[in-house]
Structures are given as C-alpha cells and as structure tokens.
Design a protein around this motif. Structure first.
Motif, short mmCIF file in Angstrom:
data_model
loop_
_atom_site.label_atom_id
_atom_site.label_comp_id
_atom_site.label_asym_id
_atom_site.label_seq_id
_atom_site.Cartn_x
_atom_site.Cartn_y
_atom_site.Cartn_z
N TYR A 135 0.96 -1.15 0.02
CA TYR A 135 0.18 -0.04 -0.04
C TYR A 135 0.88 1.21 -0.01
O TYR A 135 2.03 1.39 0.63
CB TYR A 135 -1.01 -0.06 1.19
N ARG A 141 2.41 -6.97 -4.62
CA ARG A 141 0.92 -7.35 -4.56
C ARG A 141 0.72 -8.56 -5.34
O ARG A 141 -0.19 -9.51 -4.83
CB ARG A 141 0.19 -6.25 -5.13
N CYS A 180 -1.11 -10.40 -2.65
CA CYS A 180 -2.42 -9.82 -2.52
C CYS A 180 -3.30 -10.72 -3.84
O CYS A 180 -4.11 -11.40 -3.22
CB CYS A 180 -2.66 -8.62 -2.87
N SER A 213 -5.19 -2.15 2.83
CA SER A 213 -4.36 -3.00 2.42
C SER A 213 -4.73 -4.62 2.45
O SER A 213 -4.52 -5.14 1.57
CB SER A 213 -3.00 -2.91 3.19
N LYS A 222 -7.03 -5.75 0.12
CA LYS A 222 -6.62 -6.25 -1.42
C LYS A 222 -6.36 -7.59 -1.56
O LYS A 222 -6.01 -8.20 -2.58
CB LYS A 222 -5.19 -5.32 -1.65
#
Length: 399
Positions: free
Chosen positions: A251, A284, A288, A313, A316
């Motif tokens: 983030y 990510r 994520c 965050s 995600k």
C-alpha cells in the motif's frame, strides 16, 4: 413523558405505563392481579410518540426490527451446528473426525492422533468450526475465543491437518504441502508463532508436511523480501508477517489517495512514482492477487478502522479463505466486530449504517448508567439476536 412497556405472554398482551421521570423499573406489583408474571416471555420497550426522539418513525423502526429479529431466530438453528456436538474418539488411535459437514462422496478427514490427544474439547470444536467455514464453505470466519483458550494451537492444528491431508474438497486449499499460508500478526508475537509450530508438531512431521516457516522480518532489504516471498509462493509453507510490514509492501498513500492536497513532501515526480508502482505491483502479485491460499489475522481487531491504510491494504487480499482471531467480547466494540466480519466473510453483513440502526443503537442505549430496565431488556434481546445471527461464522467462547 411516559415510557410504555409491553409484556407479552401466550394468548394475551399486558401494557404497563411507567413514568420516565421516576425510577422506571418493572415491578411485580405493577402487573394486573389477574396476570401470572412467571409466564412473561419478554419485555419489549416501546417508545412513545409524544417526544421528538421517540417519534412514530422510531416505533415503526422497532416494529420492523422485531419482525427481522424473529426471522433470524427462526432461520438460524445454532443448536444444530455440527461442530458443537460432543467430541467422540474414533478407533484405537483416538483420531477425531473434523469434516462433519462433508458430502457423501467425500472422504472422512481425521485430526492426527498426536493432536487429538493434545487438544481439549473446545479446541477440537474450534478446528471443526474452521474446517466447516474455510474448507467446506470456502469462505471466512472469526474465531473469538477469550485469551488463554488456545487459539494459536487450534490454528496450528487446522493448518497442519489441511497441509497433511491429500483429499481436500476445496480446490485452492487442496495443495497439501505446497499450500501457502499467510499469518498477519503484531510484530511482537511473530517469534511466538514460530515457537508454537515447533512446540506442537514433531520435527519429523513438520519437515514432511510444511516446507518452511518464513519470517519476513529476517530479510534486510526489498530484494531479500521479494526472494523470500517468491520461494514461499512457489513452494508453499507458512509466512509470518507483521501488519505494518505487510501494509508497507502493498500500500502507498501517494498512489492510493485521490486527494490533490496531499502533503507535498510525500509527492513523487513521474519517474519515482512509476518505479514505486512497479515495485508494489510485484509485491501485490505475491501477497495479494493471487496471493496466499489462506490468510490468518491474529489480533484482528487491529484492522478495526475501515478508513485506515491497514484496513485498505488487507482488503486487497484475493483469497476468500480468511480467518480472524480475537479475544474481544462482542459487545465491547461492535464497530470492530463489523470490520472483522466484513473482512473475513464477504457480503455476510449489511453496511455499517444499517447494522447500527438495527442493532448497535439499541444495544448501546441499554448500556448507559441511566438506562431503564426496559432499555436494558431490549438491549439484551438485540445482543442475543445479533449473537445468534453471527454464531455460524463467529465462534465466541469465554474463559
């Protein structure tokens, strides 16, 4: 100003008027002599329409709430939750079945004997609760056992069983040894998580079924962190990471904020911004989307503020298999519980404003020092209905 309290019992209703300027306590002497107060089923607080704060709108709202509450109690049969059944040992090896809601064609999954002999009954029920929600229903849940009841051990037993079982019905969780598990927690307990895994699982079995236990804080720089994350993502294992470190990896306020007045000291030129975007993109991808197969959030009340960068965050994360751990009682902070449940079980609860109007306002009102008995009674009723509604996905247990 008058409060009106309606006492409901089978076949008849009794309405008792109480002066709000005096001590508004429901006394036996106030009940008509031809009534048997022992048969009273509930006390319902009705707000009089003679005051702005007690308008007809509030009366209608309470009526709608009561109808919705009745539907919740009718549809939610918590007594039938399979994991609440008494734990019985199966066979001479004392292994315990944990996938009680399996389909007929699915094989039975047993808790490994060395864990079945170690776990207490409520902990076995906790493992069954996690299996039903995360594996059978392919969703999330909140394990809200009070401090000292062994939430960490329950998670370790669940994760080990999941990674050592060959046939798991949920595709994303059927990777066995190569399953990637992310445990987010306060930095101070990272070492404790590693120690607990090593304490409860024999070394030979740990090495066989869990490729590695990674601690992201051991990597000194960005490249080191990315190397560790790629290995974990590819080979599987347990990744232990602090909340703040996770947030910093995925983030950026500069990239996320749409506010043109953001502090100029945080602004980047085009080249630096492009470099940051590329950097976060790689992180990510690993953390994520697609990210880990299973996420565990320890001390999950930390993500309580829906507007915080940490909350944004963790949202995600792509996986639906999300487990929140907390020791907080439900009534301590309903907004925190709403944040945890909204994260762990997507689309289960309505938005906060709706939940506040239906439950929180009434529960909080009954907690004031000057609350009437009717206020407290209705607050207990609303808390009970909310607890019943959440019980299939929130396993609360006090010490």
């Amino acid at each position: 100003n008058h409060h009106t309290t309606q006492v409901t019992r089978p076949k008849r209703s009794i309405v008792i008027s109480i002066d709000s300027s005096k001590s508004a306590k429901l006394k036996r002497s106030q009940i008509p002599s031809d009534s048997d107060s022992d048969d009273i089923q509930s006390i319902r607080f009705v707000k009089a329409p003679t005051e702005k704060a007690r308008s007809l709108h509030h009366l209608a709202m309470m009526e709608r709430n009561d109808q919705a509450d009745f539907q919740v109690l009718k549809e939610t049969k918590t007594s039938e939750l399979p994991e609440r059944q008494q734990v019985d040992c199966v066979g001479e090896d004392a292994s315990v079945e944990i996938n009680l809601t399996r389909k007929p064609e699915e094989p039975t999954v047993y808790l490994p004997p060395f864990l079945a002999k170690t776990l207490k009954e409520h902990q076995i029920q906790g493992v069954r609760f996690m299996w039903r929600n995360l594996v059978q229903e392919s969703a999330g849940a909140v394990l809200a056992h009070a401090m000292g009841l062994g939430k960490t051990l329950q998670v370790i037993a669940f994760v080990y069983t999941l990674m050592s079982t060959e046939q798991v019905p949920t595709a994303r969780l059927s990777k066995g040894r190569s399953l990637s598990v992310l445990i987010l927690c306060p930095p101070i307990v990272i070492d404790n998580w590693e120690n607990e895994f090593e304490k409860w699982i024999p070394k030979a079995l740990l090495v066989t079924h869990i490729p590695a236990i990674y601690k992201l804080k051991r990597a000194n720089n960005w490249d080191g962190k990315m190397k560790m994350l790629r290995k974990w993502s590819t080979q599987g294992g347990i990744m232990l990471c602090g909340y703040q470190m996770y947030r910093d990896l995925v983030y950026s306020e500069v990239l996320e904020s749409k506010d043109a007045t953001i502090d100029s000291s945080k602004r980047f030129d085009a080249d630096k911004k492009a470099a940051l975007e590329e950097r976060l993109k790689g992180a990510r991808l690993l953390l994520c989307d697609p990210g880990p197969d299973l996420v565990v959030c320890d001390e999950a009340h930390i993500i309580k503020n829906e507007q915080s960068s940490l909350n944004k965050s963790v949202k995600k994360l792509n996986t639906p298999h999300r487990l929140c751990l907390t020791g907080y009682p439900l009534q301590n902070n309903l907004k925190e519980y709403w944040c945890m449940i909204s994260f762990s079980r997507l689309n289960f609860l309505p938005d906060w404003d709706h939940l506040r109007q239906r439950f929180v306002t009434w529960i909080v009102k009954g907690m004031f020092k000057d609350a009437t008995e009717a206020d407290r009674s209705y607050a207990k009723h609303k808390l009970y209905v909310l607890t019943v509604w959440l019980e299939p996905i929130v396993y609360r247990l006090d010490a």
